[in-house]
Design a protein around this motif. Structure first.
Motif, PDB file in Angstrom:
ATOM      1  N   ALA A  58       0.852  -1.196   0.000  1.00 16.93           N
ATOM      2  CA  ALA A  58       0.000   0.000   0.000  1.00 16.93           C
ATOM      3  C   ALA A  58       0.885   1.243   0.000  1.00 16.93           C
ATOM      4  CB  ALA A  58      -0.910   0.014   1.223  1.00 16.93           C
ATOM      5  N   LYS A  59       0.308   2.338  -0.429  1.00 20.99           N
ATOM      6  CA  LYS A  59       0.978   3.634  -0.379  1.00 20.99           C
ATOM      7  C   LYS A  59       0.487   4.337   0.883  1.00 20.99           C
ATOM      8  CE  LYS A  59       1.941   7.321  -3.611  1.00 20.99           C
ATOM      9  NZ  LYS A  59       1.574   7.878  -4.907  1.00 20.99           N
ATOM     10  N   TRP A  60       1.420   4.901   1.656  1.00 22.14           N
ATOM     11  CA  TRP A  60       1.032   5.522   2.924  1.00 22.14           C
ATOM     12  C   TRP A  60       0.411   6.894   2.652  1.00 22.14           C
ATOM     13  CZ3 TRP A  60       4.845   7.384   7.266  1.00 22.14           C
ATOM     14  CH2 TRP A  60       4.104   7.821   8.358  1.00 22.14           C
ATOM     15  N   GLY A  61      -0.879   7.008   2.962  1.00 18.02           N
ATOM     16  CA  GLY A  61      -1.618   8.263   2.851  1.00 18.02           C
ATOM     17  C   GLY A  61      -2.805   8.143   1.910  1.00 18.02           C
ATOM     18  N   PHE A  62      -3.972   8.582   2.379  1.00 19.97           N
ATOM     19  CA  PHE A  62      -5.151   8.677   1.512  1.00 19.97           C
ATOM     20  C   PHE A  62      -5.043   9.983   0.737  1.00 19.97           C
ATOM     21  CE2 PHE A  62      -8.615   6.092   3.986  1.00 19.97           C
ATOM     22  CZ  PHE A  62      -7.851   4.945   3.878  1.00 19.97           C
ATOM     23  N   PRO A  63      -5.388   9.977  -0.541  1.00 21.24           N
ATOM     24  CA  PRO A  63      -5.340  11.228  -1.305  1.00 21.24           C
ATOM     25  C   PRO A  63      -6.307  12.261  -0.735  1.00 21.24           C
ATOM     26  CG  PRO A  63      -5.649   9.340  -2.763  1.00 21.24           C
ATOM     27  CD  PRO A  63      -5.798   8.833  -1.361  1.00 21.24           C
ATOM     28  N   HIS A  64      -5.837  13.486  -0.594  1.00 23.18           N
ATOM     29  CA  HIS A  64      -6.688  14.617  -0.178  1.00 23.18           C
ATOM     30  C   HIS A  64      -6.934  15.418  -1.445  1.00 23.18           C
ATOM     31  CE1 HIS A  64      -7.975  18.336   1.739  1.00 23.18           C
ATOM     32  NE2 HIS A  64      -8.248  17.570   2.792  1.00 23.18           N
ATOM     33  N   TYR A 122       3.139  -3.194  15.639  1.00 23.40           N
ATOM     34  CA  TYR A 122       2.025  -3.248  14.688  1.00 23.40           C
ATOM     35  C   TYR A 122       1.118  -2.053  14.929  1.00 23.40           C
ATOM     36  CZ  TYR A 122       3.800  -7.869  13.850  1.00 23.40           C
ATOM     37  OH  TYR A 122       4.636  -8.917  13.533  1.00 23.40           O
ATOM     38  N   ILE A 123       1.139  -1.123  13.980  1.00 31.34           N
ATOM     39  CA  ILE A 123       0.343   0.096  14.089  1.00 31.34           C
ATOM     40  C   ILE A 123      -1.031  -0.151  13.479  1.00 31.34           C
ATOM     41  CG2 ILE A 123       0.154   2.498  13.335  1.00 31.34           C
ATOM     42  CD1 ILE A 123       3.209   2.614  13.254  1.00 31.34           C
ATOM     43  N   ALA A 124      -2.075   0.291  14.181  1.00 18.40           N
ATOM     44  CA  ALA A 124      -3.439   0.181  13.674  1.00 18.40           C
ATOM     45  C   ALA A 124      -3.615   1.126  12.493  1.00 18.40           C
ATOM     46  CB  ALA A 124      -4.433   0.533  14.772  1.00 18.40           C
ATOM     47  N   GLY A 125      -4.202   0.612  11.447  1.00 14.55           N
ATOM     48  CA  GLY A 125      -4.445   1.430  10.270  1.00 14.55           C
ATOM     49  C   GLY A 125      -5.698   0.989   9.557  1.00 14.55           C
ATOM     50  N   MET A 126      -5.976   1.644   8.462  1.00 11.86           N
ATOM     51  CA  MET A 126      -7.067   1.258   7.579  1.00 11.86           C
ATOM     52  C   MET A 126      -6.622   1.546   6.161  1.00 11.86           C
ATOM     53  SD  MET A 126      -9.769   4.007   9.017  1.00 11.86           S
ATOM     54  CE  MET A 126      -9.139   5.623   9.374  1.00 11.86           C
ATOM     55  N   CYS A 136      -3.045   3.454   2.582  1.00  9.90           N
ATOM     56  CA  CYS A 136      -3.320   3.210   4.000  1.00  9.90           C
ATOM     57  C   CYS A 136      -3.087   4.486   4.812  1.00  9.90           C
ATOM     58  CB  CYS A 136      -2.452   2.076   4.537  1.00  9.90           C
ATOM     59  SG  CYS A 136      -0.680   2.429   4.579  1.00  9.90           S
ATOM     60  N   VAL A 137      -3.704   4.525   5.990  1.00 10.66           N
ATOM     61  CA  VAL A 137      -3.472   5.614   6.942  1.00 10.66           C
ATOM     62  C   VAL A 137      -3.220   5.013   8.316  1.00 10.66           C
ATOM     63  CG1 VAL A 137      -4.832   7.387   5.755  1.00 10.66           C
ATOM     64  CG2 VAL A 137      -5.920   5.965   7.456  1.00 10.66           C
ATOM     65  N   VAL A 138      -2.540   5.773   9.149  1.00 11.70           N
ATOM     66  CA  VAL A 138      -2.228   5.397  10.530  1.00 11.70           C
ATOM     67  C   VAL A 138      -3.296   5.996  11.438  1.00 11.70           C
ATOM     68  CG1 VAL A 138      -0.590   5.829  12.411  1.00 11.70           C
ATOM     69  CG2 VAL A 138       0.255   5.254  10.121  1.00 11.70           C
ATOM     70  N   LEU A 139      -3.827   5.186  12.350  1.00 14.25           N
ATOM     71  CA  LEU A 139      -4.760   5.703  13.357  1.00 14.25           C
ATOM     72  C   LEU A 139      -3.963   6.217  14.546  1.00 14.25           C
ATOM     73  CD1 LEU A 139      -7.382   2.929  12.964  1.00 14.25           C
ATOM     74  CD2 LEU A 139      -7.933   5.358  12.960  1.00 14.25           C
ATOM     75  N   THR A 140      -4.288   7.429  14.994  1.00 16.05           N
ATOM     76  CA  THR A 140      -3.588   8.028  16.132  1.00 16.05           C
ATOM     77  C   THR A 140      -4.574   8.331  17.261  1.00 16.05           C
ATOM     78  OG1 THR A 140      -3.828  10.287  15.327  1.00 16.05           O
ATOM     79  CG2 THR A 140      -1.845   9.089  14.649  1.00 16.05           C
ATOM     80  N   ALA A 141      -4.052   8.334  18.471  1.00 16.21           N
ATOM     81  CA  ALA A 141      -4.870   8.622  19.663  1.00 16.21           C
ATOM     82  C   ALA A 141      -4.076   9.544  20.576  1.00 16.21           C
ATOM     83  CB  ALA A 141      -5.208   7.330  20.392  1.00 16.21           C
TER      84      ALA A 141
END
Length: 190
Positions: A58-64, A122-126, A136-141
Motif C-alpha cells: 500500500a501507499k502511505w496516505g489517503f489522497p486529499h 504493529y500500528i493500527a491502520g485502515m 493506507c493511513v495510521v490511526l492516532t490517539a
C-alpha cells in the motif's frame, strides 16, 4: 501525529523480513524501500485475507483531493464520523508492521518509539483503493500525558497476539482504539 516510521530487516526482525519477502515475490524486488518510511512511500500492510492474515502493498496516505496532498494519519476520535475514513474503519482495517516510529517532540527533538525487546510494532491502520492503487493511513490517539500546550498524539499500537482480532472483529477493534497504549521504549534523538 506519526510522520515517520522505520522498517528495518535485521536479525532481530525475522517476521519483518518474511513479510517483505512475501510482498517482493508478488510485486517484484525493490518494490519497498526499507529504513525510514515517509508518507507517500510504498509500504507493507497486513490484512484479513481468505487464508488468514496476509501482507499487501500500500501507499502511505489517503489522497486529499482538495489540496493535492495526502492524509497520513486519522484521529480515532473522528475517524468513525469522517466520510474519508468511516467505511475503511468498519471494513478495511489493516496493521502496519514496523520496527518503530518517530515523533517530533518539543524543540524539534525526535523521539523514537520501539518495543523494548526489539520485536516488530504493529500500528493500527485502515486502507482503501484509489485509482486501482491501495492506500493506507495510521490511526492516532491522544497520549495520557498532555502536559504541553498541544495535545500529544501517537499511533495506536496493536499487540501481536491481538492482530487477528483487530483485523476481523469490529467490536473488539473499536475497543482497542480506546485502550491504554502499549509500553514502548522512548529514546530521544538529536
Amino acid at each position: 501525529m506519526c510522520g515517520r516510521y522505520t522498517l528495518l530487516e535485521d536479525d532481530r526482525n525475522q517476521n519483518i523480513r518474511e513479510i517483505l519477502e512475501q510482498i517482493e515475490r508478488k510485486h517484484g524486488r525493490d518494490c519497498i524501500k526499507t529504513g525510514e518510511i515517509f508518507p507517500t512511500a510504498a509500504t507493507p500492510i497486513l490484512v484479513d485475507g481468505e487464508n488468514g492474515i496476509q501482507p499487501e502493498l500500500a501507499k502511505w496516505g489517503f489522497p486529499h483531493f482538495a489540496s493535492g496532498s495526502v492524509v497520513a494519519n486519522a484521529p480515532v476520535e473522528t475517524a468513525e464520523k469522517k466520510w474519508m475514513f468511516h467505511n475503511s474503519l468498519y471494513t478495511r482495517r489493516c496493521l502496519i508492521p514496523c520496527t518503530g516510529f518517530r515523533k517530533w517532540g518539543p524543540e524539534t527533538v525526535k523521539q523514537r518509539y520501539t518495543n523494548p525487546d526489539h520485536t516488530p510494532v504493529y500500528i493500527a491502520g485502515m486502507y482503501n483503493d484509489y485509482d486501482q492503487e491501495r492506500h493506507c493511513v495510521v490511526l492516532t490517539a491522544p497520549t495520557g500525558d498532555n502536559t504541553g500546550k498541544r495535545e500529544e498524539r501517537l499511533p495506536v499500537v496493536i499487540p501481536a497476539e491481538r492482530a487477528d482480532e483487530w483485523l476481523s472483529d469490529t467490536v473488539s477493534a473499536f475497543s482497542m482504539l480506546h485502550c491504554e497504549p502499549s509500553a514502548l521504549e522512548k529514546t530521544d534523538e538529536t
